[in-house]
Design a protein around this motif. Structure first.
Motif, PDB file in Angstrom:
ATOM      1  N   ASP A 103       0.847  -1.194   0.000  1.00 34.67           N
ATOM      2  CA  ASP A 103       0.000   0.000   0.000  1.00 34.67           C
ATOM      3  C   ASP A 103       0.887   1.249   0.000  1.00 34.67           C
ATOM      4  O   ASP A 103       1.060   1.911   1.024  1.00 34.67           O
ATOM      5  CB  ASP A 103      -0.910  -0.023   1.230  1.00 34.67           C
ATOM      6  N   TYR A 104       1.462   1.567  -1.184  1.00 36.32           N
ATOM      7  CA  TYR A 104       2.413   2.681  -1.270  1.00 36.32           C
ATOM      8  C   TYR A 104       2.036   3.646  -2.386  1.00 36.32           C
ATOM      9  O   TYR A 104       1.287   3.307  -3.308  1.00 36.32           O
ATOM     10  CB  TYR A 104       3.835   2.160  -1.504  1.00 36.32           C
ATOM     11  N   ASP A 105       2.558   4.872  -2.284  1.00 36.23           N
ATOM     12  CA  ASP A 105       2.532   5.824  -3.391  1.00 36.23           C
ATOM     13  C   ASP A 105       3.991   6.115  -3.739  1.00 36.23           C
ATOM     14  O   ASP A 105       4.838   6.219  -2.840  1.00 36.23           O
ATOM     15  CB  ASP A 105       1.815   7.115  -2.984  1.00 36.23           C
ATOM     16  N   TYR A 106       4.280   6.259  -5.045  1.00 35.46           N
ATOM     17  CA  TYR A 106       5.671   6.311  -5.508  1.00 35.46           C
ATOM     18  C   TYR A 106       5.904   7.526  -6.388  1.00 35.46           C
ATOM     19  O   TYR A 106       5.127   7.797  -7.308  1.00 35.46           O
ATOM     20  CB  TYR A 106       5.990   5.021  -6.281  1.00 35.46           C
ATOM     21  N   PHE A 107       6.986   8.266  -6.098  1.00 35.73           N
ATOM     22  CA  PHE A 107       7.364   9.435  -6.890  1.00 35.73           C
ATOM     23  C   PHE A 107       8.843   9.347  -7.255  1.00 35.73           C
ATOM     24  O   PHE A 107       9.688   9.187  -6.369  1.00 35.73           O
ATOM     25  CB  PHE A 107       7.117  10.726  -6.097  1.00 35.73           C
ATOM     26  N   ASN A 108       9.119   9.465  -8.546  1.00 37.01           N
ATOM     27  CA  ASN A 108      10.492   9.450  -9.038  1.00 37.01           C
ATOM     28  C   ASN A 108      10.830  10.848  -9.565  1.00 37.01           C
ATOM     29  O   ASN A 108      10.206  11.322 -10.518  1.00 37.01           O
ATOM     30  CB  ASN A 108      10.643   8.409 -10.151  1.00 37.01           C
ATOM     31  N   PHE A 109      11.812  11.489  -8.957  1.00 34.93           N
ATOM     32  CA  PHE A 109      12.132  12.867  -9.328  1.00 34.93           C
ATOM     33  C   PHE A 109      12.559  12.982 -10.787  1.00 34.93           C
ATOM     34  O   PHE A 109      12.436  14.054 -11.389  1.00 34.93           O
ATOM     35  CB  PHE A 109      13.236  13.429  -8.415  1.00 34.93           C
ATOM     36  N   ASP A 110      13.051  11.896 -11.380  1.00 37.56           N
ATOM     37  CA  ASP A 110      13.466  11.936 -12.787  1.00 37.56           C
ATOM     38  C   ASP A 110      12.266  11.983 -13.745  1.00 37.56           C
ATOM     39  O   ASP A 110      12.430  12.242 -14.934  1.00 37.56           O
ATOM     40  CB  ASP A 110      14.345  10.722 -13.119  1.00 37.56           C
ATOM     41  N   ASN A 111      11.061  11.704 -13.221  1.00 35.57           N
ATOM     42  CA  ASN A 111       9.844  11.721 -14.029  1.00 35.57           C
ATOM     43  C   ASN A 111       9.176  13.099 -13.921  1.00 35.57           C
ATOM     44  O   ASN A 111       8.843  13.544 -12.818  1.00 35.57           O
ATOM     45  CB  ASN A 111       8.890  10.627 -13.536  1.00 35.57           C
ATOM     46  N   PRO A 112       8.952  13.807 -15.064  1.00 40.45           N
ATOM     47  CA  PRO A 112       8.384  15.164 -15.014  1.00 40.45           C
ATOM     48  C   PRO A 112       7.035  15.241 -14.294  1.00 40.45           C
ATOM     49  O   PRO A 112       6.783  16.184 -13.540  1.00 40.45           O
ATOM     50  CB  PRO A 112       8.237  15.543 -16.501  1.00 40.45           C
ATOM     51  N   ASP A 113       6.150  14.257 -14.520  1.00 37.01           N
ATOM     52  CA  ASP A 113       4.843  14.264 -13.849  1.00 37.01           C
ATOM     53  C   ASP A 113       5.001  14.123 -12.340  1.00 37.01           C
ATOM     54  O   ASP A 113       4.292  14.773 -11.564  1.00 37.01           O
ATOM     55  CB  ASP A 113       3.961  13.132 -14.383  1.00 37.01           C
ATOM     56  N   ASP A 114       5.942  13.259 -11.932  1.00 37.86           N
ATOM     57  CA  ASP A 114       6.180  13.073 -10.498  1.00 37.86           C
ATOM     58  C   ASP A 114       6.790  14.323  -9.875  1.00 37.86           C
ATOM     59  O   ASP A 114       6.511  14.655  -8.715  1.00 37.86           O
ATOM     60  CB  ASP A 114       7.104  11.870 -10.266  1.00 37.86           C
ATOM     61  N   ARG A 115       7.634  15.033 -10.630  1.00 41.66           N
ATOM     62  CA  ARG A 115       8.205  16.285 -10.114  1.00 41.66           C
ATOM     63  C   ARG A 115       7.112  17.297  -9.791  1.00 41.66           C
ATOM     64  O   ARG A 115       7.162  17.979  -8.771  1.00 41.66           O
ATOM     65  CB  ARG A 115       9.192  16.876 -11.120  1.00 41.66           C
ATOM     66  N   LEU A 116       6.110  17.365 -10.664  1.00 46.23           N
ATOM     67  CA  LEU A 116       4.985  18.266 -10.420  1.00 46.23           C
ATOM     68  C   LEU A 116       4.229  17.855  -9.160  1.00 46.23           C
ATOM     69  O   LEU A 116       3.858  18.693  -8.332  1.00 46.23           O
ATOM     70  CB  LEU A 116       4.040  18.263 -11.628  1.00 46.23           C
ATOM     71  N   GLY A 117       4.021  16.528  -9.015  1.00 52.01           N
ATOM     72  CA  GLY A 117       3.343  16.024  -7.813  1.00 52.01           C
ATOM     73  C   GLY A 117       4.096  16.360  -6.535  1.00 52.01           C
ATOM     74  O   GLY A 117       3.490  16.669  -5.507  1.00 52.01           O
ATOM     75  N   LEU A 118       5.429  16.314  -6.613  1.00 52.03           N
ATOM     76  CA  LEU A 118       6.244  16.671  -5.452  1.00 52.03           C
ATOM     77  C   LEU A 118       6.110  18.159  -5.125  1.00 52.03           C
ATOM     78  O   LEU A 118       6.028  18.543  -3.955  1.00 52.03           O
ATOM     79  CB  LEU A 118       7.718  16.318  -5.708  1.00 52.03           C
ATOM     80  N   GLN A 119       6.091  18.995  -6.158  1.00 45.84           N
ATOM     81  CA  GLN A 119       5.915  20.433  -5.931  1.00 45.84           C
ATOM     82  C   GLN A 119       4.563  20.728  -5.285  1.00 45.84           C
ATOM     83  O   GLN A 119       4.448  21.581  -4.402  1.00 45.84           O
ATOM     84  CB  GLN A 119       6.042  21.195  -7.253  1.00 45.84           C
TER      85      GLN A 119
END
Length: 373
Positions: free
Chosen positions: A34-50
């Protein structure tokens, strides 16, 4: 490491570091489905992190390569201090995360760090259950312990893998993290190091070969350490200032990169196994252990010496084929009479022990059951 990380997930931020492609993401996703995953190298994930828009109903959130975010420690501290845990926070990175401070607030007291290494013979023995440990050691000597090429097991695959592996680190990570432009010179430095594994490194000699200053060579070597390409083994000396001045040795996390005779590849494999065990004991149990080599003024040498606290506890000499005990053990035993002494040999007809406590052990047996005093 899995159970120790599990025990800490609900208490601290977990920083999971290690060389590229050792399995950090795989391990992270194994910890909780039960996880959510963000990879900073992925542009969509970078937006999610911001936006800080991860799913807070999940039990675990994984941030991969977060150290590439400017002021990432300050950002992460803000998240932790504002929201706390749960969800549990796990940050993975293929660089030494404690090195990349990037200007910003410290995470002191808010995290535990774990370092994931490539496979070694002990892990292969305990988890893959091979029938022939000697054959598995031969594979390690050729292709190193990175899971993908090791499990594939073919020369063709490994030769292509190791080229792309280094290319990604040098031409992507190095520029992203260090803003280093001298890629060709650093590639040349790596080639020089491949031929000098197991030998004390002269910064002056390298600087002449690369036509740059000692200071620049030292900075590049530190970068390669921080990127988990090589690790340093300094000479042991009670006087810290004198030890710093003496020439260190460097070994590769990927044994397959080493150029030289089989005995040097074996020495690199043993160095990797000991370093991995040291990091495991430090990260999971808080023990203080370090890896050195021994060398005196007469150039008598023992390949490895491990310490517990500040005290030497183990001497290890590595040989490809030698039934007789190294006389250098007695040279250093005069100063450290309590040290455990082990000579590790690849091709050995019979294991032996001696009245002074020294042992001669076959490499595959010793590495598969490696423990440190």
């Amino acid at each position: 490491m899995e159970k120790y990380i599990q025990e800490d997930l609900d208490k601290k931020i977990i920083l999971l570091t290690g060389p590229r492609q050792t399995g950090k993401t795989t391990l992270s996703k194994m910890l909780n489905p039960d996880y959510d995953y963000f990879n900073f190298d992925n542009p969509d994930d970078r937006l999610g992190l911001q936006e800080k828009s991860w799913d807070r109903s999940k039990k675990l959130v994984i941030f991969n390569e977060l150290h590439k975010l400017k002021n990432w420690k300050s950002w992460l501290k803000g998240v932790y201090d504002t929201e706390g845990i749960p969800p549990s926070i796990l940050v993975t990175g293929s660089a030494k995360l404690d090195t990349y401070r990037k200007v910003g607030d410290s995470l002191a007291g808010r995290f535990f760090q774990f370092r994931l290494h490539p496979l070694d013979l002990k892990e292969i023995h305990n988890f893959l259950n091979p029938g022939n440990l000697e054959a598995e050691l031969d594979k390690l000597l050729f292709s190193g312990g990175f899971p993908e090429p090791f499990l594939n097991g073919t020369t063709r695959f490994y030769n292509r893998w190791k080229k792309s592996h280094l290319d990604i680190i040098l031409k992507q990570d190095l520029i992203d993290l260090e803003n280093v432009q001298q890629i060709i010179q650093i590639e040349t430095l790596i080639q020089l190091l491949k031929h000098r594994v197991g030998s004390p490194i002269s910064y002056a000699s390298l600087s002449q070969d690369l036509q740059c200053s000692d200071k620049t060579v030292k900075r590049w070597l530190m970068i390669l350490e921080n990127m988990y390409i090589i690790f340093k083994v300094p000479p042991f000396h009670k006087n810290i200032a004198r030890a710093i001045q003496k020439a260190p040795k460097f070994y590769f996390y990927d044994t397959g990169q080493v150029i030289g005779e089989q005995g040097i590849k074996l020495e690199n494999t043993v160095a990797c196994a000991i370093q991995k065990e040291i990091h495991f004991r430090e990260d999971c149990f808080g023990e203080t252990k370090k890896l050195f080599y021994l060398r005196n003024k007469d150039k008598k040498e023992i390949d490895f010496c491990t310490t517990s606290g500040d005290d030497p506890v183990l001497m290890v000499e590595v040989k490809w084929k030698d039934n007789s005990l190294s006389s250098n053990f007695e040279v250093f035993r005069k100063f450290f009479p309590q040290l455990k002494m082990v000579q590790v040999v690849k091709e050995l007809k019979k294991e032996k022990t001696f009245p002074n406590g020294a042992e001669i052990r076959t490499a595959h047996n010793w590495l598969s059951t490696l423990t440190l005093p």
